[in-house]
Design a protein around this motif. Structure first.
Motif, short mmCIF file in Angstrom:
data_model
loop_
_atom_site.label_atom_id
_atom_site.label_comp_id
_atom_site.label_asym_id
_atom_site.label_seq_id
_atom_site.Cartn_x
_atom_site.Cartn_y
_atom_site.Cartn_z
N ASN A 384 0.83 -1.39 -0.07
CA ASN A 384 -0.01 -0.16 -0.11
C ASN A 384 1.06 1.20 -0.06
O ASN A 384 1.70 1.26 0.81
CB ASN A 384 -0.85 0.10 1.18
CG ASN A 384 -1.96 1.29 1.23
OD1 ASN A 384 -1.92 1.81 0.41
ND2 ASN A 384 -2.90 0.95 2.12
N LEU A 385 0.79 2.10 -1.14
CA LEU A 385 1.53 3.36 -1.04
C LEU A 385 1.46 4.32 0.14
O LEU A 385 2.35 4.88 0.78
CB LEU A 385 1.37 4.05 -2.36
CG LEU A 385 1.71 3.10 -3.53
CD1 LEU A 385 1.25 4.25 -4.94
CD2 LEU A 385 3.25 3.12 -3.66
N ASP A 386 0.01 4.28 0.50
CA ASP A 386 -0.40 5.32 1.79
C ASP A 386 0.47 4.79 3.09
O ASP A 386 1.05 5.60 3.92
CB ASP A 386 -1.81 5.35 1.97
CG ASP A 386 -2.49 6.16 0.93
OD1 ASP A 386 -1.73 7.22 0.38
OD2 ASP A 386 -3.55 5.93 0.85
N ALA A 387 0.54 3.36 3.08
CA ALA A 387 1.25 2.79 4.30
C ALA A 387 2.80 2.85 4.07
O ALA A 387 3.39 3.35 5.04
CB ALA A 387 1.19 1.16 4.35
N LEU A 388 3.27 3.00 2.90
CA LEU A 388 4.72 3.39 2.78
C LEU A 388 4.87 4.69 3.07
O LEU A 388 6.13 5.18 3.57
CB LEU A 388 5.08 3.16 1.28
CG LEU A 388 5.42 1.62 0.83
CD1 LEU A 388 5.49 1.40 -0.54
CD2 LEU A 388 6.36 0.68 1.47
N LEU A 422 1.65 -0.12 -10.87
CA LEU A 422 0.15 -0.67 -10.82
C LEU A 422 -0.24 -0.84 -9.16
O LEU A 422 -0.13 -1.91 -8.73
CB LEU A 422 0.27 -1.77 -11.42
CG LEU A 422 -0.01 -2.06 -13.06
CD1 LEU A 422 1.31 -1.28 -13.51
CD2 LEU A 422 -0.16 -3.25 -13.58
N PRO A 423 -0.57 0.51 -8.77
CA PRO A 423 -1.07 0.17 -7.31
C PRO A 423 -2.03 -0.94 -7.13
O PRO A 423 -3.01 -1.16 -7.85
CB PRO A 423 -1.67 1.49 -7.04
CG PRO A 423 -0.90 2.64 -7.85
CD PRO A 423 -0.59 1.87 -9.02
N ALA A 424 -1.97 -1.71 -6.10
CA ALA A 424 -2.88 -2.94 -5.88
C ALA A 424 -4.25 -2.31 -5.85
O ALA A 424 -5.22 -3.04 -6.23
CB ALA A 424 -2.28 -3.75 -4.62
N ALA A 425 -4.52 -1.29 -5.05
CA ALA A 425 -5.79 -0.98 -4.57
C ALA A 425 -6.34 -0.16 -5.99
O ALA A 425 -7.66 0.13 -5.91
CB ALA A 425 -5.99 -0.11 -3.29
N ASP A 430 -2.65 11.82 -2.43
CA ASP A 430 -1.51 12.68 -2.59
C ASP A 430 -0.08 12.07 -1.97
O ASP A 430 1.02 12.20 -2.54
CB ASP A 430 -1.71 13.90 -1.94
CG ASP A 430 -2.87 14.75 -2.51
OD1 ASP A 430 -2.71 14.62 -3.90
OD2 ASP A 430 -3.57 15.46 -1.86
N ASN A 431 -0.56 11.08 -0.97
CA ASN A 431 0.69 10.57 -0.40
C ASN A 431 1.48 9.55 -1.33
O ASN A 431 2.27 9.24 -1.25
CB ASN A 431 0.23 9.84 1.00
CG ASN A 431 0.03 11.01 2.20
OD1 ASN A 431 0.38 12.12 2.05
ND2 ASN A 431 -0.80 10.73 2.89
N GLY A 432 0.25 8.73 -1.92
CA GLY A 432 0.85 7.83 -2.88
C GLY A 432 1.63 8.29 -4.02
O GLY A 432 2.84 7.74 -4.36
N VAL A 433 1.18 9.63 -4.39
CA VAL A 433 1.86 10.14 -5.64
C VAL A 433 3.25 10.57 -5.03
O VAL A 433 4.42 10.78 -5.82
CB VAL A 433 1.11 11.46 -6.00
CG1 VAL A 433 1.87 12.54 -6.88
CG2 VAL A 433 0.04 10.93 -6.81
N ALA A 434 3.30 11.23 -3.80
CA ALA A 434 4.59 11.52 -3.19
C ALA A 434 5.60 10.53 -3.22
O ALA A 434 6.60 10.45 -3.26
CB ALA A 434 4.35 12.06 -2.07
N GLU A 435 5.30 9.10 -2.96
CA GLU A 435 5.83 7.87 -2.71
C GLU A 435 6.38 7.50 -4.27
O GLU A 435 7.53 7.01 -4.46
CB GLU A 435 5.35 6.86 -2.19
CG GLU A 435 4.88 6.91 -0.63
CD GLU A 435 6.15 7.48 0.06
OE1 GLU A 435 7.17 6.55 0.05
OE2 GLU A 435 6.25 8.31 0.86
#
Length: 872
Positions: A384-388, A422-425, A430-435
């Motif tokens: 999960n990008l948000d978790a990262l 290819l994000p799983a969810a 915005d946090n995912g884009v930052a990662e």
């Protein structure tokens, strides 16, 4: 006309007449009495001339309404409908003028059902992707085009089943009245009269019918003859052609992934290590009939498609999306593995795994399938990008989203598509884009309902969000695909209006809905009359047909065959066109239209707790620090191998980092259950804790053997000897830091290497300036600065050195000796007797005689008498 042909009624053994339980029977009786009273009161209120209420089950003519007294939601405790066949699955000019729906009705209640009648209804054409789900979950009153009720059984006892077959014309006024291509919702409606009850709708079942084109029709043919110019899209025979003026670029991902199965907290020293799994569920999935096995079986027709076969075009549009965690695990299983005897006891006994053959067969078939085909890597373990972002470890982010492509290439021997995440969810924040920006990934795949274009939608469905470019897909299509197969589930972030009760639908009805969803972008051309958003005639995804099924897809071989056939039909008809994933990635990287992100419905249970996130960050950093101090060792070839892979520090430490990534999964299903949230967080914390415990044991495995008690120096410069021990499987470089008083000096031995599972003696040059007991502290650290071996070793050193007093005494004694020698020399040179000899006695004649003889005489003549003749 509706064909309601009956099938034999069957019953379960002993199910002829089950008595009602006391309490339910009483409640039902009270409800019926109350209902009868209200009904009587209503009739009385209408007056003596009021018409009687019609029972909905009465098959009286071709009713076009939904039934005035039908409830919106049937009593599903009474019966279920299983749709077992829809013919044709996709309507075309060659499929014939009628639709046939076959299925089975089962009495799931405890009362006998009587006068069972059934009919087929149609709802309005689907205009938006979201309607692919809302039409299956909405009010049955929207299904306004109705066929006639047909009797299928006089009675149906509890547990018994009966079949039905409904046939309706596609286009006539007495049929479904379909006159143009589109996606049409279908509803099978069952009415019956329960014992001690009134006629009611007791069950329904829904699915979707994709209409790519329409077969010949006499009425439409007459319209064509009357005004050919006005009858656009019509053929002389009244057929309706597919819409091919703006074909949808078709790209389809075929995901291969599985939940992590490895026991956390284990390191690896190379290819000879045996992986340890929690249980055998992955082996079952890889074997015949398993989920992962079926996913490959479903692609066999695509692989075998020759020139001219529509499935060959599907092969060009299809891309295998593979989770590297699954691939690495299966690859390790092919070398033999073990499983826990008790999954609840990770530190308990193990037993040999039994799925080695299945793993080899599956990996061999996948390798052959991937050769010269499109392959793309999913994020590791569906992270999960948000978790990262909450963890905040850039190196771990890059490992999770950049490194997977290298792992897939190494195992399968391919060159996978690079540059797109290819994000799983499927939903970006915005946090995912930052990662993704940290990981230097320029493009990503994103759900269309999470993107808000600025200045209208783009026909390509591709947008710029900061430094990242995204290509969009329709999440409702993904939800329909996820609802198909052996393990249907509702995807996370699914709005409430789109959540369908999958337990009430058969495998065939869910498959049929998936086929319609797959065909939706190609069949439904955007119409300005039905904008996807206000003032926007195009959906956010534009005309693109980028199909992204959920990660843990469970389609059966039968599902896969129909999906591939439908995709081939769309491509052959010209309603869709081939769009290979590499071309999509290249186009997305140039997307100019800006957009902003729309926050999805939250799934906080999948984000780690703050303390867990901090532990992940600390453990990840520690793995890299320890790795920097380790050294590689050559591998040992196994039986039948020419050589073995070397045991490298990277291979040794990487499993722990991947365990940390496995603790950060993306949400898979829609759920807000607090108990489930606690369970997820507990599992995350347990995996992270297992890694932390392993790292602590690794640090304690490299230590200084405590000599115990005191150490005595032979002299002030005697060296100190210590023994270091390394219990790790790889050599490690360390240094020993010392602390001692100012009057005790210890030399620095620098960086030393301790062999794997061995010891090394270390000699420290030392110098003591005092004879007093001294306390010296030794601290073992890795070459990269990690404290090792637990607490420092304190050693009490006794030295035989006397220090400054001895030095002073020695100097005084030397001075006195020099003075005495000088005085004697002075008197000898002057020929005067030394006063120190004044008290000596005079020498005898014999002493003087002997003093005058040499040594040889004394040896030879010592026995002769003295010259003076005296006797001894």
């Amino acid at each position: 006309m509706v064909d309601g042909r009956r099938r034999p009624v069957t019953s379960v053994p002993g199910g002829s007449s089950r008595g009602l339980r006391p309490l339910p029977a009483l409640l039902i009786l009270v409800a019926l009495v109350a209902g009868s009273a209200l009904l009587g009161a209503g009739v009385a209120a209408l007056g003596p001339g009021a018409p009687a209420l019609a029972a909905p089950s009465a098959p009286a003519g071709p009713s076009r309404g939904a039934g005035a007294n039908e409830s919106h939601h049937p009593d599903t405790a009474l019966a279920t409908i299983s749709i077992d066949g829809v013919r044709p699955t996709v309507v075309t000019t060659t499929t014939g003028p009628t639709i046939v729906v076959e299925g089975t009705v089962r009495n799931t209640g405890e009362r006998v059902l009587r006068s069972l009648t059934i009919r087929l209804q149609r709802g309005p054409a689907v205009r938006r992707a979201a309607d692919l789900r809302t039409e299956l979950a909405g009010d049955p009153a929207t299904f306004e085009i109705n066929g006639e009720f047909s009797a299928i059984a006089n009675e149906l006892r509890p547990g018994a089943t009966t079949g039905f077959s409904l046939r309706m014309p596609l286009s006539s006024a007495a049929g479904l009245r379909i006159s143009e291509p589109g996606i049409y919702p279908l509803l099978v409606n069952l009415n019956a009269t329960p014992d001690d009850g009134a006629p009611a709708r007791v069950a329904d079942s829904r699915t979707l019918l994709p209409v790519l084109s329409l077969p010949p029709d006499p009425d439409r043919a007459r319209r064509f003859v009357q005004d050919p110019a006005a009858a656009r899209g019509l053929g002389p025979d009244g057929s309706v052609a597919a819409r091919t003026s703006t074909p949808a670029p078709f790209t389809m991902l075929w995901p291969l992934a599985a939940p992590p199965q490895t026991v956390p907290g284990r390191v690896g020293a190379g290819a000879t290590d045996r992986i340890l799994l929690v249980n055998e569920s992955l082996a079952r999935s890889l074997g015949p009939g398993g989920r992962l096995y079926n996913l490959l079986v479903g692609l066999r027709p695509v692989k075998a498609a020759g020139p001219g076969d529509p499935r060959a075009a599907v092969r060009e549009s299809l891309c295998l999306a593979i989770d590297p965690d699954l691939l690495v695990t299966v690859s390790a299983m092919t070398r033999g593995y073990a499983v826990l005897a008790n999954p609840a006891a990770p530190a308990g006994p193990t037993k040999p795994g039994r799925g080695e053959a299945e793993a080899k067969a599956w990996l061999t078939e996948l390798t052959a399938l991937a050769a010269n085909r499109c392959v793309v890597a999913l994020p590791y373990a569906g992270v999960n990008l948000d978790a990262l972002h909450r963890v905040g470890n850039t190196a771990l982010t890059r490992l999770a989203v950049n490194n997977p492509a290298d792992l897939v290439d190494a195992v399968l021997g391919v060159k996978s598509v690079r540059g797109m995440a290819l994000p799983a969810a499927g939903h970006l924040t915005d946090n995912g884009v930052a990662e993704l920006t940290k990981a230097e990934l320029p493009t990503a795949l994103a759900a269309s309902d999470g993107i808000a274009p600025r200045g209208g939608s783009d026909p390509s469905g591709q947008y710029a969000i900061g430094r990242v470019r995204v290509s969009t897909f329709e999440p409702a299509i993904s939800a329909a695909l996820g609802a198909a197969g052996s393990s249907p589930h509702t995807l996370a972030y699914t709005p409430d209006a789109q959540r369908v009760d999958l337990n009430t639908e058969s495998a065939v009805s869910r498959r049929q809905s998936a086929l319609a969803a797959l065909a939706f972008p190609a069949i439904v051309v955007p119409d300005a009359r039905f904008p996807a958003r206000p003032d926007d005639p195009l959906p956010v995804s534009g005309r693109g047909a980028l199909i992204a099924p959920p990660m843990f897809w469970s389609v059966t071989p039968e599902d896969a065959v129909d999906l591939v056939a439908t995709a081939g039909l769309l491509l052959r008809s010209g309603a869709a066109t081939v769009a290979p994933l590499p071309a999509v990635v290249a186009a997305t990287a140039k997307a100019p239209r800006p957009a902003r992100l729309v926050p999805p419905l939250g799934a906080p249970e999948w984000l780690p707790a703050p303390e867990t996130a901090r532990s992940i960050d600390a453990s990840a950093n520690l793995t890299w620090q320890l790795q920097a101090s380790l050294l590689g060792s050559p591998g040992v070839p196994q039986a039948g191998e020419a050589h073995a892979a070397a045991a490298t520090p990277e291979r040794y430490m990487a499993p722990l980092r991947y365990d940390l990534i496995r603790a950060l999964p993306s949400p898979r299903e829609a759920s807000t259950n607090e108990a489930r949230t606690r369970l997820i967080r507990t599992a995350q914390a347990a995996r992270v804790s297992a890694v932390a415990d392993t790292l602590q044991r690794m640090r304690a495995s490299v230590s200084i053997l405590d000599p115990g008690g005191r150490y005595t120096q032979v002299s002030e410069r005697s060296p100190l000897l210590l023994v270091t021990r390394n219990e790790l499987a790889l050599p490690v470089r360390v240094r020993i830091e010392t602390a001692a008083p100012l009057d005790f000096t210890i030399g620095d031995v620098g960086i030393i290497e301790i062999p794997a599972r061995g010891t090394r003696q270390v000699q420290f040059p030392a110098r003591s300036a005092t004879s007093e007991s001294t306390s010296v502290t030794f601290t073992l650290v890795s070459a990269s600065g990690v404290l090792l071996g637990g607490d420092p070793i304190k050693l009490s050193v006794n030295s035989n050195a006397y220090g400054k007093p001895l030095f002073v005494v020695t100097l005084i004694a030397a001075g006195i000796l020099v003075l005495l020698v000088a005085r004697r020399m002075w008197h000898r040179l002057r020929g005067t007797p030394d006063p120190a000899d004044a008290d000596r006695p005079e020498a005898s004649a014999q002493d003087r005689f002997l003093a005058g003889r040499d040594y040889s005489w004394r040896q030879g003549e010592s026995t002769q008498h003295p010259p003076d003749g005296t006797d001894d």
